[in-house]
Design a protein around this motif. Sequence first.
Motif, mmCIF file in Angstrom:
data_model
loop_
_atom_site.group_PDB
_atom_site.id
_atom_site.type_symbol
_atom_site.label_atom_id
_atom_site.label_comp_id
_atom_site.label_asym_id
_atom_site.label_seq_id
_atom_site.Cartn_x
_atom_site.Cartn_y
_atom_site.Cartn_z
ATOM 1 N N ASP A 30 8.282 5.104 -11.849
ATOM 2 C CA ASP A 30 8.738 5.216 -10.468
ATOM 3 C C ASP A 30 9.988 4.366 -10.245
ATOM 4 O O ASP A 30 10.977 4.836 -9.683
ATOM 5 C CB ASP A 30 7.622 4.788 -9.507
ATOM 6 N N TYR A 94 6.238 -8.075 -5.688
ATOM 7 C CA TYR A 94 5.694 -6.834 -5.157
ATOM 8 C C TYR A 94 4.516 -6.417 -6.016
ATOM 9 O O TYR A 94 4.623 -6.382 -7.236
ATOM 10 C CB TYR A 94 6.753 -5.733 -5.166
ATOM 11 N N THR A 98 -1.675 1.233 -7.698
ATOM 12 C CA THR A 98 -1.814 2.644 -8.063
ATOM 13 C C THR A 98 -3.258 3.082 -7.855
ATOM 14 O O THR A 98 -4.179 2.279 -7.854
ATOM 15 C CB THR A 98 -1.435 2.867 -9.537
ATOM 16 N N SER A 99 -3.420 4.395 -7.663
ATOM 17 C CA SER A 99 -4.774 4.945 -7.527
ATOM 18 C C SER A 99 -4.932 6.133 -8.462
ATOM 19 O O SER A 99 -3.961 6.614 -9.056
ATOM 20 C CB SER A 99 -5.060 5.350 -6.085
ATOM 21 N N SER A 103 -1.204 8.093 -6.394
ATOM 22 C CA SER A 103 -0.529 7.414 -5.288
ATOM 23 C C SER A 103 -0.034 6.053 -5.775
ATOM 24 O O SER A 103 -0.636 5.430 -6.643
ATOM 25 C CB SER A 103 -1.491 7.191 -4.119
ATOM 26 N N VAL A 105 1.676 2.455 -3.967
ATOM 27 C CA VAL A 105 2.071 1.722 -2.775
ATOM 28 C C VAL A 105 2.540 0.340 -3.209
ATOM 29 O O VAL A 105 1.916 -0.297 -4.053
ATOM 30 C CB VAL A 105 0.881 1.583 -1.789
ATOM 31 N N TYR A 106 3.651 -0.112 -2.630
ATOM 32 C CA TYR A 106 4.175 -1.435 -2.943
ATOM 33 C C TYR A 106 3.888 -2.373 -1.771
ATOM 34 O O TYR A 106 4.187 -2.043 -0.623
ATOM 35 C CB TYR A 106 5.691 -1.376 -3.183
ATOM 36 N N TYR A 107 3.323 -3.538 -2.072
ATOM 37 C CA TYR A 107 3.081 -4.577 -1.081
ATOM 38 C C TYR A 107 3.875 -5.806 -1.465
ATOM 39 O O TYR A 107 3.785 -6.283 -2.591
ATOM 40 C CB TYR A 107 1.593 -4.950 -1.010
#
Length: 118
Positions: A30, A94, A98-99, A103, A105-107
């Motif tokens: 990604d 960050y 992942t799932s 999916s 998502v970055y936190y």
Amino acid sequence: MEAHPSYQALAHVVPKYPRAAGSLFQAYNDILLVQKWSDVKVVDLPNVSRAAITGRKPKTDAILHVVPCSLAETLSFGWLKTAFTLLSDPLEIYLAITSDDASLVYYKISRGIVKPQV
């Protein structure tokens, strides 16, 4: 995974951390192929049993640090503190979460208490 062109950049850490390999592979591709970061490197973080990704977003000079993990994993404050230390104490890292459904998502996790931007 081994047949993918990006595997060569990950080959030195994937065998060491097979449980984190899927998250690393997904986040790396990604960042490199979709977000088009530059100076992308894979960094071994042995004390947290995985690798991290460093690089620069397009049109920026700041080096960012991404630690991939799975949504199914349980992380602790001690684990995060160790990750910060191994990455030479950046202001933020960050988490690339992942799932199973692909999916991502970055936190953004900052060290200490940080006032939100207005």
